[in-house]
Motif scaffolding. Sequence first.
Motif, PDB file in Angstrom:
ATOM      1  N   PRO A 121       0.813  -1.221   0.000  1.00 37.33           N
ATOM      2  CA  PRO A 121       0.000   0.000   0.000  1.00 37.33           C
ATOM      3  C   PRO A 121       0.846   1.270   0.000  1.00 37.33           C
ATOM      4  CG  PRO A 121      -0.857  -1.577   1.590  1.00 37.33           C
ATOM      5  CD  PRO A 121       0.470  -2.112   1.131  1.00 37.33           C
ATOM      6  N   LEU A 122       2.010   1.226   0.665  1.00 42.07           N
ATOM      7  CA  LEU A 122       2.873   2.410   0.710  1.00 42.07           C
ATOM      8  C   LEU A 122       3.461   2.723  -0.661  1.00 42.07           C
ATOM      9  CD1 LEU A 122       4.861   1.796   4.027  1.00 42.07           C
ATOM     10  CD2 LEU A 122       3.076   3.497   3.645  1.00 42.07           C
ATOM     11  N   SER A 177       0.742   3.616  -3.201  1.00 49.31           N
ATOM     12  CA  SER A 177       0.298   4.992  -2.949  1.00 49.31           C
ATOM     13  C   SER A 177       1.314   5.998  -3.466  1.00 49.31           C
ATOM     14  CB  SER A 177       0.079   5.206  -1.451  1.00 49.31           C
ATOM     15  OG  SER A 177      -0.962   4.408  -0.957  1.00 49.31           O
ATOM     16  N   LEU A 178       2.598   5.715  -3.220  1.00 51.31           N
ATOM     17  CA  LEU A 178       3.649   6.625  -3.665  1.00 51.31           C
ATOM     18  C   LEU A 178       3.653   6.764  -5.185  1.00 51.31           C
ATOM     19  CD1 LEU A 178       6.050   8.398  -3.075  1.00 51.31           C
ATOM     20  CD2 LEU A 178       7.460   6.343  -2.779  1.00 51.31           C
ATOM     21  N   THR A 204      12.133   0.218   3.854  1.00 47.97           N
ATOM     22  CA  THR A 204      10.800  -0.037   4.400  1.00 47.97           C
ATOM     23  C   THR A 204      10.847  -0.933   5.637  1.00 47.97           C
ATOM     24  OG1 THR A 204      10.527  -1.880   2.832  1.00 47.97           O
ATOM     25  CG2 THR A 204       9.627   0.285   2.194  1.00 47.97           C
ATOM     26  N   PHE A 206       6.685   8.636   5.288  1.00 44.24           N
ATOM     27  CA  PHE A 206       5.727   7.827   4.541  1.00 44.24           C
ATOM     28  C   PHE A 206       4.336   8.457   4.546  1.00 44.24           C
ATOM     29  CE2 PHE A 206       8.606   4.087   5.150  1.00 44.24           C
ATOM     30  CZ  PHE A 206       8.742   3.801   3.804  1.00 44.24           C
ATOM     31  N   ARG A 207       3.715   8.464   3.376  1.00 46.38           N
ATOM     32  CA  ARG A 207       2.322   8.876   3.232  1.00 46.38           C
ATOM     33  C   ARG A 207       1.654   7.872   2.298  1.00 46.38           C
ATOM     34  NH1 ARG A 207       3.895  11.047   6.959  1.00 46.38           N
ATOM     35  NH2 ARG A 207       4.098  13.276   7.396  1.00 46.38           N
ATOM     36  N   GLN A 208       0.345   7.749   2.389  1.00 42.77           N
ATOM     37  CA  GLN A 208      -0.355   6.800   1.526  1.00 42.77           C
ATOM     38  C   GLN A 208      -1.770   7.299   1.269  1.00 42.77           C
ATOM     39  OE1 GLN A 208       0.229   3.952   5.069  1.00 42.77           O
ATOM     40  NE2 GLN A 208      -1.426   2.974   3.904  1.00 42.77           N
ATOM     41  N   THR A 209      -2.387   6.770   0.211  1.00 37.23           N
ATOM     42  CA  THR A 209      -3.723   7.223  -0.164  1.00 37.23           C
ATOM     43  C   THR A 209      -4.730   6.859   0.920  1.00 37.23           C
ATOM     44  OG1 THR A 209      -4.153   5.162  -1.354  1.00 37.23           O
ATOM     45  CG2 THR A 209      -3.213   6.979  -2.622  1.00 37.23           C
ATOM     46  N   THR A 243      -6.211   3.298   1.359  1.00 37.90           N
ATOM     47  CA  THR A 243      -5.411   2.220   1.947  1.00 37.90           C
ATOM     48  C   THR A 243      -5.344   2.327   3.458  1.00 37.90           C
ATOM     49  OG1 THR A 243      -3.323   3.446   1.767  1.00 37.90           O
ATOM     50  CG2 THR A 243      -3.997   2.112  -0.124  1.00 37.90           C
ATOM     51  N   ASN A 263       2.532   0.764   9.462  1.00 38.46           N
ATOM     52  CA  ASN A 263       1.240   0.854   8.812  1.00 38.46           C
ATOM     53  C   ASN A 263       0.094   0.619   9.777  1.00 38.46           C
ATOM     54  OD1 ASN A 263       0.098   1.323   6.145  1.00 38.46           O
ATOM     55  ND2 ASN A 263      -0.756  -0.734   6.325  1.00 38.46           N
ATOM     56  N   SER A 314      -2.334  11.022   4.527  1.00 41.41           N
ATOM     57  CA  SER A 314      -2.749  10.862   3.134  1.00 41.41           C
ATOM     58  C   SER A 314      -2.447  12.100   2.279  1.00 41.41           C
ATOM     59  CB  SER A 314      -4.250  10.542   3.062  1.00 41.41           C
ATOM     60  OG  SER A 314      -5.011  11.536   3.710  1.00 41.41           O
TER      61      SER A 314
END
Length: 561
Positions: A231-232, A235-236, A324, A357-360, A363, A469, A538
């Motif tokens: 997911p990370l 998303s990136l 990661t 770290f950022r993600q949508t 997720t 996460n 996000s």
Amino acid sequence: MDEGQAFYRALSGRGVAFPIEWELHILRATVAALPERDDLLARLAIVEETLSPSDGATDITARLAFEKAWARFFRDERHAGKEDHARRRSSLLDDACTLLSSAVFEHQPLARQISIIVALHHTLLSAPSPELLIIADLGLRRFTEMLRHPDLNEADACSVYDALHSLYFSGTSDVRHLGRFDAIVGPFETWLEQRHGRHPRPDISFPADKPLTVAYMLHVAHLDRGNAVSPLIGSLAIMHAARADRRVLLYAVQHMSAEFLEWMNKNNVEVRSFDQGYRYNQIDQVAASLKSDAIDVVVTEQNRAIASALFVRRVAPRQVWIDTGFPFWSLKSLDWWISPVTSDAVNFQKRISRLRFRQTAETLKQNVDLDAVARLRATFPPGALVLGVFVRLVKLDQAYLDFLARLLLADPRFHLVLAGPGDTRSVEAFVERADLEGRITFVPGSVDLNLYGPAIDLMCDTFPFIGGNACREVSAHGTPVLSKLGTPWDETLKSDRSPDLLAASESQYIALAVRIASDEAFRASQRQMALDIAAKYSDPTQVIDDVEMAITASVAPEPHD
């Protein structure tokens, strides 16, 4: 096995001698199916001795012990009861140590050495535990010897490299122990260079007439529960592709699911997929595709074998690694390292820069079934302040479990929900403590944080190996996350967690948990803080800025002393 026996009888009936080399293969297949036949094991040891004469270090007793360990390891225990599980796992670990430490191992054919290490990996990884580090250390020494074998091919070398990588990662409760794996990175890179040459880092500049082309590599591209990395990186890729001056591709290079690939396509990310699994038979195709796509910057999320093999080939002018969770990789072919561990915005000397770290949003949180949450909550004691720990169980070393006991005993209102995949032995012993009776709900395996996140009152982060996460997902439901400073990730904690819930000591950690239970206004403010922080998770601005900063820095000339 039946065919081999029939063939043996046919030759015997004609008075023809049965070739001992054939007998070896039939015996190995037979003892794997009939490990209780000591007479066959003894005969196998004699045949092994005959075909590979003893050098004094591997007498027939040692060969017999080796073959017995191998036969026991492959005994089918899938239907063993729970009470027998701990005994059987201990036996598997003992047999693995016997196989890898025996002088007989080095006299085995290369193909068998490889199959033994890969088999140990596949079997033992079903329940990760700290003992895996011992197996990994023994395997690493064997792999060092195998790299000198003239018949070792790239696919087999990659399979052993990744088996050891997984054993180290799955067996550690302290990230610093992962540095032991780095001892094989240099020899493996040298071995790869002997096959593909050494390719120095070229001087480059940003293209003026076209968008910069960036490829994100993903070794395991799926959205199954428990996979925090996909997911990370997915998303990136989505976030970065939104920039008009960038062409972004996602390279799924080993394992993948149709669901993940559809997610990328839905978000207009170009995908290249190479579903080679553990075969490692498409590395040349991946390299050719990266060059055909004229990739300017390739970014890998793992320091695994495929990334190593590609980077040695120099598949892009700039080769970058996003750490990661396995922060050791001394690969000379690596041009830049982006890490949540470093406190430096950019360090040109070490060629490293920070990553937040950022993600949508999709997720982090999906639609919540409030009725299901209520049913889960009803299984906990009425009036309890419910604490949650959702983590790979190997992170829960005895020191942290002892701390959790002190935390629970500090306030009778506390009830702990503990869940995660891995070896359950130490956690089950913890749950069974007489002074903690009725205070813990233990759920083996990964759980749905879209259900458990809103059902608890406070997430208790682990230390010194912090959560990632899982903490972000729980925070997205407005559940506060309590953490302790003094870890390699302190800068991440200070950036991404509530400053009011960062404890400087274990006693302060406990005091903050008690305050959450006792001070309703404080608890409400921390729930709102969790939601505010989740909104930041996000927001793509920071993570894209960090990646772009790394790309710019990687183009700068290498510093000289």
